[in-house]
Scaffold this active site. Structure first.
Site, mmCIF file in Angstrom:
data_model
loop_
_atom_site.group_PDB
_atom_site.id
_atom_site.type_symbol
_atom_site.label_atom_id
_atom_site.label_comp_id
_atom_site.label_asym_id
_atom_site.label_seq_id
_atom_site.Cartn_x
_atom_site.Cartn_y
_atom_site.Cartn_z
ATOM 1 N N GLU A 25 -4.872 7.978 -3.453
ATOM 2 C CA GLU A 25 -5.292 6.632 -2.213
ATOM 3 C C GLU A 25 -5.355 5.341 -3.818
ATOM 4 O O GLU A 25 -4.732 4.707 -3.667
ATOM 5 C CB GLU A 25 -6.196 6.740 -1.676
ATOM 6 N N HIS A 31 0.915 -1.271 -0.126
ATOM 7 C CA HIS A 31 0.156 -0.030 -0.334
ATOM 8 C C HIS A 31 0.635 1.362 0.104
ATOM 9 O O HIS A 31 0.955 2.341 -0.870
ATOM 10 C CB HIS A 31 -0.975 0.050 1.312
ATOM 11 N N GLU A 32 1.975 1.245 1.334
ATOM 12 C CA GLU A 32 2.691 2.515 1.479
ATOM 13 C C GLU A 32 3.033 2.573 -0.440
ATOM 14 O O GLU A 32 3.963 3.567 -0.778
ATOM 15 C CB GLU A 32 3.487 2.768 2.662
ATOM 16 N N HIS A 75 1.496 4.294 -2.900
ATOM 17 C CA HIS A 75 2.075 5.650 -2.640
ATOM 18 C C HIS A 75 3.418 6.324 -2.971
ATOM 19 O O HIS A 75 3.790 7.304 -3.843
ATOM 20 C CB HIS A 75 2.006 6.331 -1.472
HETATM 21 ZN ZN ZN Z 1 -2.342 5.353 1.103
#
Ligand code: ZN
Length: 473
Positions: A266, A235-236, A239
């Site tokens: 996101e 997830h990170e 980003h």
């Molecule tokens: Zn996030």
């Protein structure tokens, strides 16, 4: 920082915010902007023109806010965050309520100053800070259509929960060091440049794009479940890939080198965490990679087990612990309640009751205390009214981008199963990352997918993946 330093920190934040605001509305900046705008007709440089348009947008917003309000908002939200932390620890909503009332009053005041167009609602004026040009009514429509199909799907899956194969994550504990090695190797494989970034540990995982050449990620670790830290790292990392793909060297410190919205940001994290990281193709590559770091901990655990284990739908009281499907019901609830709070239709004192009723209705769960209810998130304390919808927007954009990538890139899942993430990353770089703030989120979505934002791609994706896992046709 010691707990007692909170008031001093609030003073410091008020000072720094005030100084930054003063600089952002410097009259000299207005003169220079006007000079540049007079010359834009002379250039064919579309990037420079877009950059200038966005500098103007930021300037016009900043100049509408009085400095006193900027300082007060910084101070009150810093104090409110500390009050929230204490209230959550003690499960004492009453002590946080006056702070939430102050934050809402100041947010209304901010929105009244920021609103340039009387046609805009106060709420969407706040939303605009996170999701430029988003309209409240459009969001309502998209979210209502999402709810109409998502709720029965979740109901069917929950009823069929005994048919889910379960699946083991691992046998025995996996040391943090081995998990960290795996996370770094996966991040490297998906294209995250660890010479221009880092992966560290924190309670709440995050990604911070410091600037060109410096993107920081964190994750957290559980020895009994390596997939928890891996999915946070993905997830990170998503980003982080966006941050590393923005044109920061070309436009240092300028709007064109920034993300176009939180929703689009996101979408990049969710796409890598969910569409990639919870996919069957990913696990057929990642299972042997994980085993090479973990010794015997994965003996007897196959890619299908890991795939099944990472796709369990189960309503949870806590937003950040929720699965890919029910997560969105948490956001829809917050979207409705924060608008009711801002408009005054819902009194702060009635928030816990409204929250608990909605959790009962949407998730079929009883909220035992406010810690696991309306006190669980920091966003309202930090003044982030209008922030929550960007999470579900991210999920919807991710699914829509993913569907477009599958259609345009032949053999995408086969490539992922081989550990070749390059085609997907290049597609994201070309369509999304390199543009920075050149396009609004809505424009970007149309350009990349040929259609406006719709809940259909996510609903199709969730049903196609989850129904078979639950033995449903
Ligand atoms: Zn996030």
């Amino acid at each position: 920082m010691p707990h007692a330093g909170g008031a001093l920190r609030a003073d410091q934040l008020a000072l720094v915010s005030g100084l930054a605001h003063e600089r952002s509305i410097d009259p000299r900046l207005a003169e220079l902007l006007a000079e540049c705008e007079a010359e834009t007709g002379l250039t064919n440089d579309a990037s420079a023109a877009a950059n200038l348009r966005e500098i103007r947008r930021d300037y016009d917003r900043a100049v509408r806010l009085p400095g006193t309000l900027v300082r007060e908002f910084a101070q009150v939200t810093a104090l409110a965050q500390q009050a929230w932390r204490d209230a959550r620890e003690r499960d004492d909503f009453a002590s946080f309520a006056p702070w939430l009332e102050r934050v809402l009053r100041l947010s209304t005041e901010r929105a009244e100053h920021l609103r340039a167009d009387p046609d805009r609602t106060l709420y969407e004026t706040l939303l605009d800070e996170y999701e430029p040009d988003a309209r409240e009514a459009e969001l309502e429509g998209v979210f209502a259509a999402l709810r109409d199909e998502l709720t029965p799907l979740i109901g069917e899956l929950t009823d069929a929960s005994d048919r889910h194969p379960g699946g083991a994550v691992q046998k025995g504990a996996v040391p943090v060091a081995a998990q960290a090695e795996l996370n770094e190797s996966v991040l490297r494989q998906i294209g995250f440049d660890l010479a221009a970034g880092r992966l560290d540990i924190s309670t709440h995982p995050f990604c911070q794009g410091i600037g060109d050449g410096d993107t920081r990620l964190t994750t957290r670790y559980r020895e009994d479940d390596f997939t928890d830290s891996l999915s946070s790292a993905l997830h990170e990392g998503g980003h982080g890939l966006y941050e590393q793909g923005l044109p920061k060297a070309g436009f240092p410190g300028q709007p064109l080198s920034e993300a176009t919205s939180l929703g689009i940001h996101e979408s990049q994290s969710r796409l890598w965490e969910n569409q990639v990281g919870r996919g069957r193709a990913f696990w057929s590559w990642a299972r042997p990679r994980a085993a090479s770091h973990f010794g015997s901990a994965l003996d007897g655990v196959g890619p299908d087990d890991l795939y099944a284990a990472s796709n369990v739908v189960r309503p949870n009281l806590i937003r950040v612990e929720s699965d890919e499907a029910t997560y969105n019901l948490h956001i829809l609830l917050r979207f409705d309640l924060e608008r009711a709070l801002l408009s005054g239709d819902l009194a702060v004192a009635d928030l816990p009751e409204a929250w608990n009723a909605r959790i009962r209705q949407d998730l079929g769960l009883e909220v035992p205390d406010d810690r696991r209810g309306c006190l669980q998130d920091i966003h309202w304390a930090m003044g982030g009214i209008g922030y929550f919808p960007t999470y579900t927007l991210g999920n919807l954009y991710a699914a829509q981008f993913w569907a477009a990538a599958l259609a345009e890139l032949g053999g995408l899942e086969e490539a992922i199963a081989r550990g070749d993430f390059q085609p997907l990353l290049e597609w994201l770089r070309a369509g999304i990352h390199r543009h920075g703030r050149r396009y609004t989120p809505g424009e970007l979505c149309e350009r990349v997918t040929g259609a406006p934002l719709s809940p259909a791609p996510m609903l199709t994706y969730l049903a196609a993946k989850l129904r078979p896992l639950y033995g449903l046709s």
